[in-house]
Design a protein around this motif. Structure first.
Motif, PDB file in Angstrom:
ATOM      1  N   LEU A   1       0.834  -1.205   0.000  1.00 36.70           N
ATOM      2  CA  LEU A   1       0.000   0.000   0.000  1.00 36.70           C
ATOM      3  C   LEU A   1       0.873   1.261   0.000  1.00 36.70           C
ATOM      4  O   LEU A   1       0.619   2.199  -0.754  1.00 36.70           O
ATOM      5  CB  LEU A   1      -0.935  -0.005   1.212  1.00 36.70           C
TER       6      LEU A   1
ATOM      7  N   VAL B   1       2.416   1.816  -3.383  1.00 35.33           N
ATOM      8  CA  VAL B   1       1.444   2.293  -4.369  1.00 35.33           C
ATOM      9  C   VAL B   1       1.113   3.763  -4.121  1.00 35.33           C
ATOM     10  O   VAL B   1       1.119   4.595  -5.035  1.00 35.33           O
ATOM     11  CB  VAL B   1       0.166   1.430  -4.318  1.00 35.33           C
TER      12      VAL B   1
ATOM     13  N   ARG C   1      -3.965  -4.564   1.195  1.00 31.38           N
ATOM     14  CA  ARG C   1      -3.628  -5.004  -0.157  1.00 31.38           C
ATOM     15  C   ARG C   1      -4.784  -4.700  -1.119  1.00 31.38           C
ATOM     16  O   ARG C   1      -4.565  -4.311  -2.256  1.00 31.38           O
ATOM     17  CB  ARG C   1      -3.261  -6.489  -0.185  1.00 31.38           C
TER      18      ARG C   1
ATOM     19  N   ALA D   1      -4.583  -1.133  -1.947  1.00 32.35           N
ATOM     20  CA  ALA D   1      -3.467  -0.928  -2.883  1.00 32.35           C
ATOM     21  C   ALA D   1      -3.903  -1.279  -4.302  1.00 32.35           C
ATOM     22  O   ALA D   1      -3.570  -0.583  -5.265  1.00 32.35           O
ATOM     23  CB  ALA D   1      -2.263  -1.771  -2.466  1.00 32.35           C
ATOM     24  N   GLU D   2      -4.682  -2.354  -4.428  1.00 30.39           N
ATOM     25  CA  GLU D   2      -5.146  -2.754  -5.757  1.00 30.39           C
ATOM     26  C   GLU D   2      -6.113  -1.730  -6.326  1.00 30.39           C
ATOM     27  O   GLU D   2      -6.081  -1.419  -7.521  1.00 30.39           O
ATOM     28  CB  GLU D   2      -5.827  -4.132  -5.686  1.00 30.39           C
TER      29      GLU D   2
ATOM     30  N   SER E   1      -4.055   1.470  -7.311  1.00 28.80           N
ATOM     31  CA  SER E   1      -3.186   1.284  -8.481  1.00 28.80           C
ATOM     32  C   SER E   1      -3.966   0.744  -9.670  1.00 28.80           C
ATOM     33  O   SER E   1      -3.417   0.599 -10.756  1.00 28.80           O
ATOM     34  CB  SER E   1      -2.061   0.297  -8.143  1.00 28.80           C
TER      35      SER E   1
ATOM     36  N   ARG F   1      -4.632  -2.110 -10.071  1.00 28.84           N
ATOM     37  CA  ARG F   1      -3.910  -3.355 -10.337  1.00 28.84           C
ATOM     38  C   ARG F   1      -2.856  -3.217 -11.415  1.00 28.84           C
ATOM     39  O   ARG F   1      -2.491  -4.176 -12.089  1.00 28.84           O
ATOM     40  CB  ARG F   1      -4.883  -4.466 -10.708  1.00 28.84           C
TER      41      ARG F   1
ATOM     42  N   ALA G   1       0.782  -3.255  -6.186  1.00 29.09           N
ATOM     43  CA  ALA G   1       0.020  -3.957  -5.151  1.00 29.09           C
ATOM     44  C   ALA G   1       0.564  -5.364  -4.923  1.00 29.09           C
ATOM     45  O   ALA G   1       0.187  -6.022  -3.971  1.00 29.09           O
ATOM     46  CB  ALA G   1      -1.453  -4.020  -5.548  1.00 29.09           C
TER      47      ALA G   1
END
Lengths: 343, 343
Positions: free
Chosen positions: B99, B102, B159, B162-163, B166, B168, B264
């Motif tokens: 995280l 990102v 996580r 973070a995905e 970003s 992904r 991520a």
């Protein structure tokens, strides 16, 4: 006869798919083009088709491109309604998603299973319910579980990469070849490595150093840093995956080495731009088309509407379509760049 | 190292180490004994490296490669030592690293960094890490959620976030000042290794030479006794998790520098690597005893192991088996040596 037709179809489709496919990641995407198979009379709007789409979680560039390209393909047709479910890496969840699609009585399901074997029973159930199932990339166990299989060619990727390395290293019998594989326990990684070894064997070379990463940037960096220490001199490196390749590049830059050339895998847009610029160690990449999902959508529509592929002689859409794994170099990169995925 | 002296805290737990005379020598002996096992393991590994890979292993650039590889997970492990010594555990470190990496590399952060100073990215990563640690600590200390569960929740949430942030995708860093700074090697030592050294040294000083460190031992060995002795246990617990969060932020900056990306997927399974390093280093998983030096050795052992295996072109799977064996052997060896020297 049938075989030549299929082979011709594969070439046409692969080229066509690469040219059209996923552009949704690039903001300045050109207007939608026609698919190779869907041109002419086939492109005319027909009866309404409801297509369900399910794929694993888009947790890396290639998988994200698969879903995006499938949605973009569906948007091209006024007669297609797409029901795309949220991608998941949980086999149980994906099974229940497909069950939901069956209950909703969709006409076709385009399915990229997280695990082909695990999703086979539910795919069979869909077929029994009269739904056309298109199997993408990871194959089911049973031939009855899908009407058409569209898949890439992992073994072929290895062959393409190995053949390219052979050509580039012609006459260097003592050349050192290194390989940075993806997740080693996956059959696809084993297929790629086998193809690479077989192709190198044809010209008397072998894989001198082999390491495995995990398809992530970080793991690529770690594997490459160790690999560069293990082999004091390298002539060529094949890296299976362009996502992890970003990390591989960082490790190479840190080491200050430049006596070798590198071949990538999968075919990300970043890598293709680098190949186009031609000033790095990366000379080529081997494509694993991220447009398979889009092909699946196009085929599902044709199947439900009872149409064939107009470019080949067969009345019916073929059972199985294997895409080719072309080598992209500076000479032909423009042809592939547009369909490449952003990592 | 004299970590054991620090257990002579208000808890009275130190009684276990030496009731009778021989106190001083026994204390010193057992502390040295604990690390002797680790040093021995590391020396054996290095010998194996020199014997099997000779010059390639003993090469300065290879040693620096090992140290660089150890740096990122090393910083996380130092922070983990504090939390484990304080009687807690944190499963979310890998996710926090992801995280932070990102958040620090979004287009917005990078644009701001280019306009002002690259330290903006560092600040962003540290702030995110500290924030996550603060949430972990608050949940554990004031929310009375078991550490295992609270940080497991953070693992999933961080996580996932973070995905989402970003999308992904792998975020490539293009901030010239940032990359330039991390590419430098003052006195021939790569910046990453220098940061690891500073963090480890600071960690050692804080744990062994400050009130904060003593309180950590006290809270870890017997929180109730620590509370009665006048320590604000809950506040201290929050501080420990926040400290680890900051370490994760530092590690995120380092991984961004190493791979030139934020993603991520960064920090995969860091929680296990860090806990393994901490435990084979001699820190008690139940709290109350901890050693930074041991942790550093633990990290170095794992990194050297994977380096030696790669130099010898052995597979990842064999490496995993050896890793498991080493964890068991190191712990057994430590127990023996500690018992013998401890009388």
């Amino acid at each position: 006869m049938a075989r030549t037709a299929v082979r011709r179809l594969v070439t046409v489709l692969a080229a066509g798919a690469l040219l059209t496919g996923c552009t949704s990641n690039t903001p300045e995407a050109p207007p939608a083009q026609e698919t190779a198979g869907g041109g002419g009379a086939n492109a005319e709007p027909g009866e309404k088709v409801v297509i369900g789409f399910s794929a694993p979680a888009a947790d890396h560039g290639w998988m994200a491109a698969i879903s995006a390209a499938a949605k973009a393909e569906a948007d091209k047709y006024s007669d297609v309604e797409l029901k795309a479910v949220e991608g998941t890496n949980d086999v149980n969840l994906q099974i229940s998603q497909v069950e939901t699609l069956i209950n909703e009585k969709v006409d076709a399901i385009v399915l990229l299973p997280f695990d082909g074997a695990a999703l086979t029973p539910v795919a069979l159930k869909a077929m029994e319910a009269g739904i056309t199932v298109i199997n993408i990339d990871r194959e089911f166990d049973s031939p009855f579980a899908s009407r058409v299989t569209v898949r890439g060619d992992n073994y072929g990727m290895g062959i393409s990469a190995g053949t390219y390395v052979c050509e580039e290293l012609k006459g260097k019998a003592d050349a050192v070849v290194a390989e940075i594989a993806g997740i080693d326990s996956l059959p696809l990684t084993q297929d790629r490595s086998q193809g690479f070894a077989d192709a190198l064997g044809q010209c008397g070379l072998k894989v001198n150093n082999r390491v495995a990463a995990e398809f992530t940037v970080e793991s690529g960096e770690r594997a490459a840093a160790n690999l560069l220490q293990a082999a004091p001199r390298i002539d060529a490196i094949w890296n299976h995956d362009d996502d992890q390749g970003i990390g591989v590049n960082a490790a190479i830059k840190n080491s200050g080495r430049s006596e070798f050339f590198m071949v990538g895998g999968a075919g990300s847009a970043n890598v293709m731009r680098e190949i186009k610029a031609g000033d790095g160690l990366l000379k080529a990449t081997v494509v694993y088309p991220s447009t398979q999902g889009a092909d699946g959508i196009a085929l599902a529509r044709l199947l439900v509407q009872g149409k064939g592929l107009s470019d080949i002689v067969e009345v019916e859409v073929p059972r199985s379509i294997q895409l080719s794994a072309p080598v992209v170099t500076q000479d032909n990169v423009d042809k592939y760049l547009e369909a490449a995925f952003e990592s | 190292m004299s970590e054991n002296t620090a257990t002579a805290s208000p808890t009275g737990r130190a009684a276990g180490t030496g009731i009778a005379p021989r106190r001083a020598s026994a204390l010193l002996g057992s502390a040295a004994g604990r690390n002797t096992g680790l040093v021995l393991a590391l020396v054996l590994l290095c010998l194996a490296g020199v014997v099997t890979a000779g010059d390639r292993f003993a090469d300065v650039s290879n040693v620096l490669t090992i140290l660089r590889l150890a740096s990122v997970i090393g910083v996380v492990s130092v922070g983990m030592t504090f939390v484990v010594t304080g009687g807690g555990i944190d499963l979310s470190v890998g996710a926090i690293v992801a995280l932070s990496s990102v958040w620090a590399t979004t287009l917005a952060t990078q644009a701001m960094a280019r306009d002002t100073h690259w330290l903006v990215m560092v600040f962003a990563a540290l702030a995110v890490g500290a924030g996550c640690g603060l949430v972990n600590g608050t949940l554990v200390a004031y929310g009375r959620v078991v550490a295992f569960i609270a940080t497991l929740a953070m693992l999933a949430a961080a996580r996932g976030l973070a995905e989402i942030i970003s999308n992904r995708k792998t975020q490539i860093v293009d901030v010239p000042g940032f990359t330039a700074f991390w590419d430098t090697s003052p006195l021939g030592v790569p910046m990453l290794v220098l940061v690891f050294a500073v963090v480890a040294l600071a960690g050692w000083v804080v744990l062994n030479r400050t009130t904060f460190g003593r309180r950590t031992y006290a809270v870890g060995s017997n929180p109730e006794a620590a509370r009665l002795a006048g320590i604000d246990v809950r506040r201290h617990t929050v501080l420990l998790y926040t400290l680890l969060g900051i370490c994760c932020g530092i590690a995120a900056v380092m991984i961004i520098a190493r791979t030139t990306t934020g993603s991520a997927t960064h920090g995969g399974l860091y929680e296990l690597d860090a806990i393994a390093a901490v435990v084979i280093g001699g820190t008690l998983l139940s709290g109350g005893r901890g050693t930074i030096a041991g942790t550093v050795f633990g990290v170095l052992i794992f990194t050297t192991l994977s380096n030696v295996f790669t130099l010898n072109n052995l597979s990842i799977s064999a490496q995993a088996v050896a890793k498991g064996a080493i964890i068991v052997l190191a712990v057994l060896l430590q127990q023996r040596l500690a018992r013998r020297s401890g009388g």
